[in-house]
Design a protein around this motif. Sequence first.
Motif, short mmCIF file in Angstrom:
data_model
loop_
_atom_site.label_atom_id
_atom_site.label_comp_id
_atom_site.label_asym_id
_atom_site.label_seq_id
_atom_site.Cartn_x
_atom_site.Cartn_y
_atom_site.Cartn_z
N VAL A 117 0.84 -1.20 0.00
CA VAL A 117 0.00 0.00 0.00
C VAL A 117 0.87 1.24 0.00
O VAL A 117 1.77 1.38 0.83
N VAL A 118 0.61 2.15 -0.95
CA VAL A 118 1.40 3.38 -1.06
C VAL A 118 0.48 4.58 -1.13
O VAL A 118 -0.54 4.55 -1.83
N ASP A 119 0.83 5.63 -0.40
CA ASP A 119 0.12 6.90 -0.46
C ASP A 119 0.89 7.87 -1.34
O ASP A 119 2.08 8.11 -1.12
N TYR A 120 0.20 8.41 -2.34
CA TYR A 120 0.79 9.38 -3.27
C TYR A 120 0.08 10.73 -3.09
O TYR A 120 -1.14 10.81 -3.26
N ALA A 121 0.83 11.76 -2.78
CA ALA A 121 0.25 13.09 -2.60
C ALA A 121 0.31 13.85 -3.91
O ALA A 121 1.12 14.76 -4.11
N ILE A 122 -0.56 13.48 -4.83
CA ILE A 122 -0.53 14.11 -6.15
C ILE A 122 -1.38 15.39 -6.17
O ILE A 122 -1.34 16.11 -7.13
#
Length: 278
Positions: A273-278
Amino acid sequence: MPSEPLRIATVNVNGIRAAFRKGMGSWLDTRDVDILALQEVRASSEDLQGLLGDEWDIVHDPATAKGRAGVAIASRHRAHIHRVELGAAEFDSAGRWLEADYEIGSKVVTVVSAYVHSGEAGTEKQDAKYTFLDAMEARLPELQKHNPLAVVMGDLNVGHRTLDIRNWKGNVKKAGFLPEERAYFDRIVGAESDPRYNDGAGLGWVDVGRKAAGEVDGPYTWWSWRGQAFDNDTGWRIDYQLASPALAATVKNYAVDRAAAYDERWSDHTPVVVDYAI
């Protein structure tokens, strides 16, 4: 920009109906995932929708051979477009490659769910694996041209480095850790000896898991059901999120959701699981 990072997860479910019987739904209910890539689905699109629920938009590439492989992407956002073509026109990816574009605010994110063959050294199964890896390697530059915000994820069935397999010395002649297989990852993210490894080397893609974890063993994502492999953490890190440089620069958190105990596992793989702050 979304108020919260975009949470993207990938997992080889080893048969989604069995995974749900064993507790996958409870994990999903508490994880706040926005986009979920699935491999080894082994179910119909109707089964997928019924298990995940109507709040998910699902794109699915079932396996050519019934009961095997099959990849899907489920999202809280509706896919703008999806593609299953990979390699030459005569090449059948056989339910192993699925791309989808998602509009997230003013941005578009391209997500790929991939399931690379397990292979078997010295057999036609290994030849099929190399054919797929060749097509994947050729597609990666095209993906980045298509969209600078892209991630290829899934069970890629190769441990790139000795850090990725607990018992690597016993596996150097076996599928999953063959030098020829690992060379693909050298070309994608860079060789271990390259000063720009995982930072612009090779095709420039970033192994998010290794970038986040650093130079440590694992964290592993697959353990055999047999023996004490899980309890002893004798595993392989073969589930990846490979991000384009622009997307990798937005990573805020990386997690491997290893079950607390053997009897709480619902697949032989664990979600990444990865969080990307796009």
